[in-house]
Design a protein around this motif. Structure first.
Motif: not given
Length: 645
Positions: A222-225, A206-211, A269-275, A257-265
């Motif tokens: 929060k209910h369905r990560p 897992f990788h935690q990132a702010h979004c 995360y790599a797929q989202l960052m590299q685009q 919009r608000v700042m939150t912490s999202v759990t990715f695999t």
């Protein structure tokens, strides 16, 4: 038979089957009921690690499979893992643990590549095991990897099938001889190494990132990560039609919009960052300057919001009543009790916010994966998102307060790896445990003899039409060279070629093959002894003539001889003198100095390696496959440094 050998036809999908042994033919309805109970027991047993897992495409699922052809009734499923290969190996770990927890179950796993467990252990498989005869031979039984062998002796024929067994035959063999089909230690080690580290490895993936996300998405996650995977895939595979739904946003307005912490695999995360993506101005999403300290959070949130909006645009509004009410059953009570026993809530007091979040995750997993009726149409991610938005409420002020105390995000330095790290990863993946030599040349000691020994070991390996096998290292494949044996073998080969050649007269051939009855046995023995000597003399004369002929060509100039090495230390002659010497050389002036084979081999390899200019090539690939690592070309480094200066 066709259905028996058919594997998962979906690309990037893994298929798993669990069979109950012994295979007793009883009441089909009763057998189905027993298998259904096993599905519930398995999912309840492994719920603590399945609830929080984020799947790339599809989750682990088990369903009853009726008998078909030679395949008896069983439970199984197919999971599409997409770009995240770790999902496939996590399922392999689950299947292994299922057979360990329930020893009466036998399991097999394959994917669209076939028996990928054998592919993982390809360096250690027995020679007889090939893709053509490997069908229905690889199973997990009692937590161990088993391979049903071919019969070695005729006595084994009655109970070991000579051809690929059917599923039913394999199950009967494993039931009757459970301890006789254990795979070799090296094969098991190769497969177990790939699944080692679970279940702790799940958290490491897992990788935690702010979004910076709209409030609606924050509440949904929060209910369905696990819905983050569907949103990332929707954005990652978007097309122009999908982006039309984001001009402007209708479901997730950017003003909330608000700042939150999202759990990715890490894969998501790599797929989202590299685009690289620039939002449409009509969407309302405007990114800050790239030097802004929260630019990455804004960019990730913008991409993720587009994914959620695309999902919702593909479905209609769903009534909140469509959510199945299945939490008032004894099955749910047992499921919840299993979670508590395995410390799923991590000591959180009942009724607390974190406890309720974990409980909602468990409820969703139970509804989606455990008790979902086979006949019902699965709810799409977009429908599920819209349903949650209608049933959940949120307070924007509370979400902003939570944003002020977010946990720190994880370091994403793992996205970048150095060339040395990549070499180490590839070395470990290929099954070799040797470490890559350090980059400091002062600490390196290179033995060129190792290069020649490795190449000789590679050439001496027996190869087939399927390819050549490279030795692990010179130490593991000791090379010996017996001059006498080599000479004798060469004489036998040339002797047979000489006898078969057209140079011999027909009379001589008959003279060798047919002896007169009156010929004395002692005279015959003398002729047989004299014949090899005559052949060797003829061969040497022939080779000498060939050497003399080649001396007047450019072929010999491409090889290094001891004379050239010695002359290189002296003052070189002028160009005119060299030309004069070449013109004066005649047929009688033949330089028959032997060629230094090892020196020529090393020279040619180094020249090929230097020509690669640091890139992959045949020389480095062959040497690295044999465990030989050459240093970086210092000449190229000097040239590059001068060019920079």
């Amino acid at each position: 038979m066709e259905g028996e050998l058919r594997l998962a036809t979906v690309d990037d999908a893994v298929q798993y089957q669990l069979f109950l042994i012994p295979c007793e033919q009883g009441d089909p309805d009763q057998h189905r009921e027993v298998l259904q109970q096993y599905i519930e027991r398995i999912l309840v047993q492994f719920a603590p690690i399945l609830v929080s897992y984020i799947w790339q495409n599809q989750p682990f699922n088990l369903k009853y499979k009726p008998p078909k052809g030679d395949i008896p009734a069983h439970i199984g499923g197919v999971t599409k893992f997409g770009d995240n290969i770790e999902d496939e190996w996590f399922i392999v770990y689950l299947i292994q643990q299922v057979t360990k927890k329930f020893p009466e179950l036998v399991a097999r796993v394959d994917d669209n590549d076939g028996e990928f467990l054998l592919i993982e252990a390809a360096d250690f498989l027995p020679k007889w095991l090939t893709p053509e005869n490997s069908a229905n031979r690889v199973f997990f039984h009692q937590g161990e990897l088993c391979i049903i062998p071919q019969p070695k002796t005729p006595g084994e024929e009655p109970w070991l099938p000579a051809t690929s067994p059917t599923i039913l035959q394999a199950l009967m063999l494993l039931s009757a001889h459970p301890d006789d089909f254990l795979a070799t230690k090296s094969v098991r080690a190769a497969v177990y190494k790939r699944i080692s580290g679970y279940p702790e490895k799940v958290q490491a993936s897992f990788h935690q990132a702010h979004c910076y996300l709209p409030a609606g998405i924050v509440v949904v996650l929060k209910h369905r990560p696990a819905l983050v995977a569907a949103a990332v895939q929707a954005f990652y595979l978007r097309d122009s039609i999908d982006l039309q739904a984001c001009r402007p946003f209708k479901t997730f307005l950017p003003k909330t919009r608000v700042m939150t912490s999202v759990t990715f695999t890490k894969c998501l995360y790599a797929q989202l960052m590299q685009q690289k993506f620039v939002p449409d101005r009509r969407s309302g999403y405007i990114l800050p300057s790239p030097v802004h300290h929260q630019y990455k959070a804004h960019e990730l949130g913008m991409k993720l919001a587009h994914g959620f909006e695309i999902l919702c645009s593909k479905c209609n509004t769903v009534s909140p009543d469509s959510k199945r009410q299945v939490l008032n059953t004894p099955f749910w009570a047992g499921f919840l009790n299993s979670l508590k026993t395995n410390n799923y809530f991590k000591g959180e007091p009942e009724g607390s916010a974190k406890y309720l979040d974990q409980l909602h995750m468990a409820e969703n997993y139970f509804q989606q994966s455990v008790i979902k009726p086979e006949s019902s149409v699965a709810m799409s991610p977009g429908e599920e998102i819209l349903t949650l938005l209608q049933t959940l409420s949120f307070n924007l002020d509370e979400l902003e307060k939570e944003a002020a105390s977010l946990p720190p995000e994880d370091d994403d330095g793992w996205l970048e790896i150095s060339p040395d790290d990549l070499d180490q990863i590839l070395s470990e993946a290929s099954g070799r445990n040797e470490s890559i030599p350090p980059s400091n040349e002062e600490d390196q000691k290179y033995d060129l003899a190792e290069v020649t020994e490795s190449m000789k070991a590679f050439i001496n390996k027996v190869s087939t039409h399927e390819g050549a096998e490279t030795p692990w290292s010179p130490a593991e494949a000791c090379v010996t060279f017996d001059v006498d044996s080599f000479t004798d073998a060469l004489d036998r080969i040339l002797d047979s070629e000489e006898l078969d050649s057209d140079d011999l007269e027909e009379e001589e051939q008959f003279e060798f093959l047919d002896s007169d009855e009156d010929l004395d046995s002692e005279a015959l023995g003398q002729e047989e002894k004299a014949l090899p000597n005559k052949m060797i003399g003829s061969l040497r004369s022939y080779m000498n003539d060939m050497d003399c002929e080649l001396m007047h060509t450019n072929v010999g100039k491409s090889f290094i001889t001891p004379r050239k090495v010695a002359s290189s230390a002296k003052e070189p002659l002028s160009r005119d003198a060299d030309c004069a010497l070449e013109d004066d050389s005649g047929a009688g002036d033949t330089d028959l100095t032997p060629v230094d084979v090892d020196l020529n081999l090393v020279t040619n390899l180094l020249e090929s390696y230097s020509a690669q200019a640091g890139l992959a090539g045949p020389a480095s690939n062959i040497l690295q496959s044999m465990g030989v690592h050459l240093p970086e070309n210092s000449d190229h480094r000097c040239i590059n440094s001068r060019a920079k200066d």
